[in-house]
Write a protein that holds these residues in place. Structure first.
Motif, mmCIF file in Angstrom:
data_model
loop_
_atom_site.group_PDB
_atom_site.id
_atom_site.type_symbol
_atom_site.label_atom_id
_atom_site.label_comp_id
_atom_site.label_asym_id
_atom_site.label_seq_id
_atom_site.Cartn_x
_atom_site.Cartn_y
_atom_site.Cartn_z
ATOM 1 N N THR A 71 0.739 -0.825 0.200
ATOM 2 C CA THR A 71 0.069 0.266 0.061
ATOM 3 C C THR A 71 1.068 1.080 0.093
ATOM 4 O O THR A 71 2.133 1.124 1.012
ATOM 5 C CB THR A 71 -1.381 -0.004 1.166
ATOM 6 O OG1 THR A 71 -1.184 -1.346 1.551
ATOM 7 C CG2 THR A 71 -1.732 1.122 1.232
ATOM 8 N N THR A 89 0.688 5.578 -0.193
ATOM 9 C CA THR A 89 -0.171 6.514 0.027
ATOM 10 C C THR A 89 0.582 8.024 -0.252
ATOM 11 O O THR A 89 2.038 8.781 0.348
ATOM 12 C CB THR A 89 -0.604 6.613 1.516
ATOM 13 O OG1 THR A 89 -1.928 5.518 1.520
ATOM 14 C CG2 THR A 89 -1.761 8.152 1.449
ATOM 15 N N LYS A 149 -5.101 13.529 -2.276
ATOM 16 C CA LYS A 149 -4.434 12.434 -1.813
ATOM 17 C C LYS A 149 -4.891 10.920 -2.884
ATOM 18 O O LYS A 149 -5.633 11.267 -2.797
ATOM 19 C CB LYS A 149 -5.667 12.285 -0.399
ATOM 20 C CG LYS A 149 -4.302 10.376 0.559
ATOM 21 C CD LYS A 149 -5.487 10.664 2.252
ATOM 22 C CE LYS A 149 -4.481 9.115 3.073
ATOM 23 N NZ LYS A 149 -5.346 9.286 3.534
ATOM 24 N N THR A 206 -4.100 6.738 -3.125
ATOM 25 C CA THR A 206 -3.849 5.502 -2.372
ATOM 26 C C THR A 206 -3.804 4.859 -3.421
ATOM 27 O O THR A 206 -5.190 4.609 -4.329
ATOM 28 C CB THR A 206 -4.531 5.444 -1.428
ATOM 29 O OG1 THR A 206 -4.608 6.669 -0.706
ATOM 30 C CG2 THR A 206 -4.322 4.286 -0.099
#
Length: 150
Positions: free
Chosen positions: A117, A119, A126, A128
């Motif tokens: 993951t 980010t 943002k 992700t």
């Protein structure tokens, strides 16, 4: 008597050694990198994704998996879990990455998933992306007749 003492000091660690990880190049992806409105999809990589990985028992059931970075975790029965986290923040920008390995140890092989993951955040925006790949791994041994499956 000396042999009995030496034998008692040597404890078999089922993960210690070098493993050949064979990662399915097709990842399931979610988040901003999925490319569709449902938030999910697949990513197909060309070629092979094989890696030699060293695994060590640190103490008790604590393990270190050296796959690029050190993933730290545990071996509980046949369940293996390990992860690696990194990131930074500078002014209004930040980045982070978490890599998690979850697997089951059966005989001389591991089967599981590797989740990555990432980010990024910049001035309120943002991004992700999570990708997940299945893998199988077998421990390297000195005799080719000793590999799992032979």
């Amino acid at each position: 008597m000396l042999l009995v003492l030496l034998g008692a000091c040597t404890v078999f660690q089922p993960l210690d050694g070098t493993w050949l990880f064979q990662v399915n190049p097709n990842a399931s992806v979610s988040g901003d990198c999925a490319g569709d409105d449902s938030g999910g999809g697949t990513y197909e990589q060309l070629g092979t994704s094989d890696s030699w990985v060293d695994i060590y028992t640190v103490s008790g059931n604590q393990i270190a998996i050296l796959w690029g970075e050190a993933l730290l975790g545990t071996l509980e029965g046949s369940a293996v879990e390990a992860s690696y986290d990194t990131g930074y923040t500078y002014k209004k920008r930040s980045e982070s990455q978490t890599v998690t390995l979850e697997a089951t140890l059966s005989g001389g092989s591991l089967e599981g998933t590797l989740t990555n993951t990432q980010t990024e955040s910049n001035d309120g925006d943002k991004y992700t992306c999570t990708s997940q790949n299945d893998f199988t791994a077998v421990r390297s041994v000195s005799s080719p007749d000793s590999f799992a499956g032979n």
